[in-house]
Design a protein around this motif. Structure first.
Motif, PDB file in Angstrom:
ATOM      1  N   ILE A   1       2.585  -4.601  -6.922  1.00 56.69           N
ATOM      2  CA  ILE A   1       1.895  -3.381  -6.479  1.00 56.69           C
ATOM      3  C   ILE A   1       0.842  -2.971  -7.497  1.00 56.69           C
ATOM      4  O   ILE A   1      -0.303  -2.659  -7.145  1.00 56.69           O
ATOM      5  CB  ILE A   1       2.928  -2.259  -6.263  1.00 56.69           C
ATOM      6  N   HIS A   2       1.214  -2.987  -8.779  1.00 56.70           N
ATOM      7  CA  HIS A   2       0.273  -2.602  -9.828  1.00 56.70           C
ATOM      8  C   HIS A   2      -0.928  -3.546  -9.874  1.00 56.70           C
ATOM      9  O   HIS A   2      -2.085  -3.108  -9.958  1.00 56.70           O
ATOM     10  CB  HIS A   2       0.985  -2.587 -11.180  1.00 56.70           C
ATOM     11  N   ASP A   3      -0.664  -4.854  -9.803  1.00 55.48           N
ATOM     12  CA  ASP A   3      -1.749  -5.830  -9.905  1.00 55.48           C
ATOM     13  C   ASP A   3      -2.708  -5.724  -8.726  1.00 55.48           C
ATOM     14  O   ASP A   3      -3.927  -5.884  -8.895  1.00 55.48           O
ATOM     15  CB  ASP A   3      -1.177  -7.248  -9.978  1.00 55.48           C
ATOM     16  N   ARG A   4      -2.177  -5.444  -7.539  1.00 55.13           N
ATOM     17  CA  ARG A   4      -3.075  -5.338  -6.390  1.00 55.13           C
ATOM     18  C   ARG A   4      -3.943  -4.088  -6.499  1.00 55.13           C
ATOM     19  O   ARG A   4      -5.138  -4.124  -6.194  1.00 55.13           O
ATOM     20  CB  ARG A   4      -2.293  -5.328  -5.075  1.00 55.13           C
ATOM     21  N   HIS A   5      -3.348  -2.999  -6.950  1.00 58.29           N
ATOM     22  CA  HIS A   5      -4.153  -1.784  -7.130  1.00 58.29           C
ATOM     23  C   HIS A   5      -5.225  -2.001  -8.202  1.00 58.29           C
ATOM     24  O   HIS A   5      -6.384  -1.616  -8.013  1.00 58.29           O
ATOM     25  CB  HIS A   5      -3.239  -0.624  -7.535  1.00 58.29           C
ATOM     26  N   ARG A   6      -4.853  -2.625  -9.303  1.00 61.02           N
ATOM     27  CA  ARG A   6      -5.823  -2.871 -10.372  1.00 61.02           C
ATOM     28  C   ARG A   6      -6.924  -3.815  -9.899  1.00 61.02           C
ATOM     29  O   ARG A   6      -8.102  -3.591 -10.170  1.00 61.02           O
ATOM     30  CB  ARG A   6      -5.105  -3.471 -11.585  1.00 61.02           C
ATOM     31  N   ARG A   7      -6.547  -4.854  -9.162  1.00 63.98           N
ATOM     32  CA  ARG A   7      -7.528  -5.828  -8.685  1.00 63.98           C
ATOM     33  C   ARG A   7      -8.480  -5.197  -7.679  1.00 63.98           C
ATOM     34  O   ARG A   7      -9.692  -5.391  -7.752  1.00 63.98           O
ATOM     35  CB  ARG A   7      -6.790  -7.015  -8.058  1.00 63.98           C
ATOM     36  N   TRP A   8      -7.935  -4.430  -6.736  1.00 64.62           N
ATOM     37  CA  TRP A   8      -8.794  -3.807  -5.734  1.00 64.62           C
ATOM     38  C   TRP A   8      -9.663  -2.707  -6.338  1.00 64.62           C
ATOM     39  O   TRP A   8     -10.723  -2.393  -5.826  1.00 64.62           O
ATOM     40  CB  TRP A   8      -7.933  -3.247  -4.610  1.00 64.62           C
TER      41      TRP A   8
ATOM     42  N   ILE B   1       0.835  -1.206   0.000  1.00 65.53           N
ATOM     43  CA  ILE B   1       0.000   0.000   0.000  1.00 65.53           C
ATOM     44  C   ILE B   1       0.867   1.253   0.000  1.00 65.53           C
ATOM     45  O   ILE B   1       0.529   2.253  -0.648  1.00 65.53           O
ATOM     46  CB  ILE B   1      -0.962  -0.025   1.200  1.00 65.53           C
ATOM     47  N   ASN B   2       1.991   1.220   0.691  1.00 60.44           N
ATOM     48  CA  ASN B   2       2.912   2.357   0.613  1.00 60.44           C
ATOM     49  C   ASN B   2       3.402   2.560  -0.819  1.00 60.44           C
ATOM     50  O   ASN B   2       3.560   3.703  -1.278  1.00 60.44           O
ATOM     51  CB  ASN B   2       4.104   2.140   1.547  1.00 60.44           C
ATOM     52  N   GLY B   3       3.618   1.463  -1.541  1.00 54.97           N
ATOM     53  CA  GLY B   3       4.003   1.577  -2.946  1.00 54.97           C
ATOM     54  C   GLY B   3       2.872   2.127  -3.797  1.00 54.97           C
ATOM     55  O   GLY B   3       3.088   2.939  -4.702  1.00 54.97           O
ATOM     56  N   ILE B   4       1.634   1.703  -3.505  1.00 53.73           N
ATOM     57  CA  ILE B   4       0.469   2.221  -4.233  1.00 53.73           C
ATOM     58  C   ILE B   4       0.313   3.716  -3.969  1.00 53.73           C
ATOM     59  O   ILE B   4       0.023   4.490  -4.893  1.00 53.73           O
ATOM     60  CB  ILE B   4      -0.796   1.455  -3.812  1.00 53.73           C
ATOM     61  N   LEU B   5       0.530   4.149  -2.735  1.00 55.37           N
ATOM     62  CA  LEU B   5       0.417   5.574  -2.406  1.00 55.37           C
ATOM     63  C   LEU B   5       1.537   6.391  -3.046  1.00 55.37           C
ATOM     64  O   LEU B   5       1.329   7.549  -3.415  1.00 55.37           O
ATOM     65  CB  LEU B   5       0.450   5.759  -0.884  1.00 55.37           C
ATOM     66  N   PHE B   6       2.710   5.772  -3.179  1.00 58.03           N
ATOM     67  CA  PHE B   6       3.855   6.488  -3.743  1.00 58.03           C
ATOM     68  C   PHE B   6       3.609   6.844  -5.214  1.00 58.03           C
ATOM     69  O   PHE B   6       3.948   7.944  -5.657  1.00 58.03           O
ATOM     70  CB  PHE B   6       5.118   5.626  -3.615  1.00 58.03           C
TER      71      PHE B   6
ATOM     72  N   LEU C   1      12.726   0.102  -5.378  1.00 58.82           N
ATOM     73  CA  LEU C   1      12.813  -1.319  -5.032  1.00 58.82           C
ATOM     74  C   LEU C   1      12.412  -1.592  -3.588  1.00 58.82           C
ATOM     75  O   LEU C   1      12.114  -2.739  -3.237  1.00 58.82           O
ATOM     76  CB  LEU C   1      14.239  -1.820  -5.284  1.00 58.82           C
ATOM     77  N   ARG C   2      12.407  -0.550  -2.744  1.00 59.83           N
ATOM     78  CA  ARG C   2      12.060  -0.788  -1.328  1.00 59.83           C
ATOM     79  C   ARG C   2      10.612  -1.242  -1.166  1.00 59.83           C
ATOM     80  O   ARG C   2      10.233  -1.782  -0.120  1.00 59.83           O
ATOM     81  CB  ARG C   2      12.316   0.458  -0.488  1.00 59.83           C
ATOM     82  N   PHE C   3       9.777  -1.043  -2.211  1.00 56.99           N
ATOM     83  CA  PHE C   3       8.387  -1.484  -2.144  1.00 56.99           C
ATOM     84  C   PHE C   3       8.209  -2.904  -2.684  1.00 56.99           C
ATOM     85  O   PHE C   3       7.104  -3.444  -2.615  1.00 56.99           O
ATOM     86  CB  PHE C   3       7.489  -0.535  -2.949  1.00 56.99           C
ATOM     87  N   GLY C   4       9.241  -3.477  -3.239  1.00 58.08           N
ATOM     88  CA  GLY C   4       9.129  -4.807  -3.817  1.00 58.08           C
ATOM     89  C   GLY C   4       8.878  -4.742  -5.312  1.00 58.08           C
ATOM     90  O   GLY C   4       9.125  -3.726  -5.967  1.00 58.08           O
ATOM     91  N   ALA C   5       8.391  -5.840  -5.873  1.00 62.46           N
ATOM     92  CA  ALA C   5       8.160  -5.943  -7.315  1.00 62.46           C
ATOM     93  C   ALA C   5       7.047  -4.991  -7.738  1.00 62.46           C
ATOM     94  O   ALA C   5       5.962  -4.992  -7.155  1.00 62.46           O
ATOM     95  CB  ALA C   5       7.791  -7.377  -7.682  1.00 62.46           C
TER      96      ALA C   5
END
Length: 293
Positions: A61-68, A35-40, A53-57
């Protein structure tokens, strides 16, 4: 904690409303990091692939935002935070204001595939798929318009996306119909403010009739041409509309809410091709405002 990340207090308010599992026995990667990556990304407006890279792959992040965004998870979180604030008496229902703002669409927002939702034989489309993708041409070029209702505390209650050239008045009723703040103790959600404030673009017989039917007091100035038409008709034109200057001064609250939302670069400029993904991006910005209040 990096700049713009969720604070411990914000995380404590957000965590209870997050989904517990990914379905089919899967497990989510740490929600807080993602979520921090989504907010960034909305805050900075950078491409998803360029996330630090500190947020991971970035794809996670993109797929979770798109899915939610597609399954309504962001909206459920949005409603849950509103319900909590309403229970604590932090929503100012005395005056709700409506207004709209135009977001310039980046060239990368164009080119989404045109197909009807839920066509047999094709992959099921997201719930918020729309054929026009909320993109249109206006004086500002390729644009999307956000129609917004804001409460007195300068936080959004509901919003609608349309193409940029669509008018404001026809969207007032759809926006107000989306105001549904759940009650934690059960019962019907709160849907009706005490008073509505809007500029003269929302002055129409249909809108005023709707507000009277729902017993919502309103402060909307009457344009000069509507005044002249009413006076020309004499007694058949009806009584003059009520208007209070002191109440109308508070219309800046919705403008300040819009300013806060467009402080996120990915809201001020639309980069998302799909309307449902951009809807999720705006919802994320709204969620952040409710978390900070």
């Amino acid at each position: 904690m990096g700049r713009g990340d969720l604070s411990d207090e914000e995380w404590a308010r957000l965590e209870p409303h997050l989904p517990k599992n990914a379905g089919r026995g899967g497990r989510w990667k740490d929600h807080r990091v993602v979520i921090n990556g989504i907010l960034f990304r909305p805050r900075t407006g950078i491409p998803w692939r360029d996330l630090p890279l500190r947020f991971g792959a970035w794809k996670t992040i993109h797929d979770r935002h798109r899915r939610w965004s597609a399954d309504g998870t962001w909206e459920k979180i949005f409603r849950a935070l509103q319900a909590r604030a309403d229970t604590e008496g932090r929503i100012d229902w005395s005056l709700v204001s409506v207004d709209s703002t135009v977001c310039r669409a980046h060239q990368h927002a164009a080119g989404a595939r045109k197909c009807a939702p839920n066509v047999p034989g094709r992959r099921r489309q997201p719930v918020r798929h729309r054929l026009d993708e909320a993109l249109g041409r206006s004086r500002g070029g390729f644009t999307t318009k956000i129609h917004l209702a804001s409460e007195g505390g300068r936080r959004p209650l509901a919003f609608v996306l349309t193409p940029g050239q669509w008018g404001d008045a026809p969207q007032m009723i759809p926006v107000l119909d989306l105001i549904r703040v759940p009650r934690l103790g059960g019962g019907h959600p709160r849907t009706r403010p005490d008073r509505l404030c809007a500029d003269r673009a929302y002055s129409s017989r249909r809108n005023r009739r709707y507000l009277r039917r729902r017993q919502i007091k309103h402060t909307i100035p009457e344009p000069a041409n509507q005044q002249a038409n009413r006076q020309r008709r004499g007694s058949a034109g009806g009584r003059p509309t009520g208007f209070a200057d002191t109440i109308y001064k508070r219309r800046n609250e919705v403008e300040r809410t819009i300013s806060a939302l467009k402080g996120l670069r990915a809201v001020a400029t639309r980069f998302d091709k799909r309307a449902y993904v951009f809807h999720g991006t705006v919802t994320v910005a709204a969620v952040r405002l409710w978390l900070r209040s």
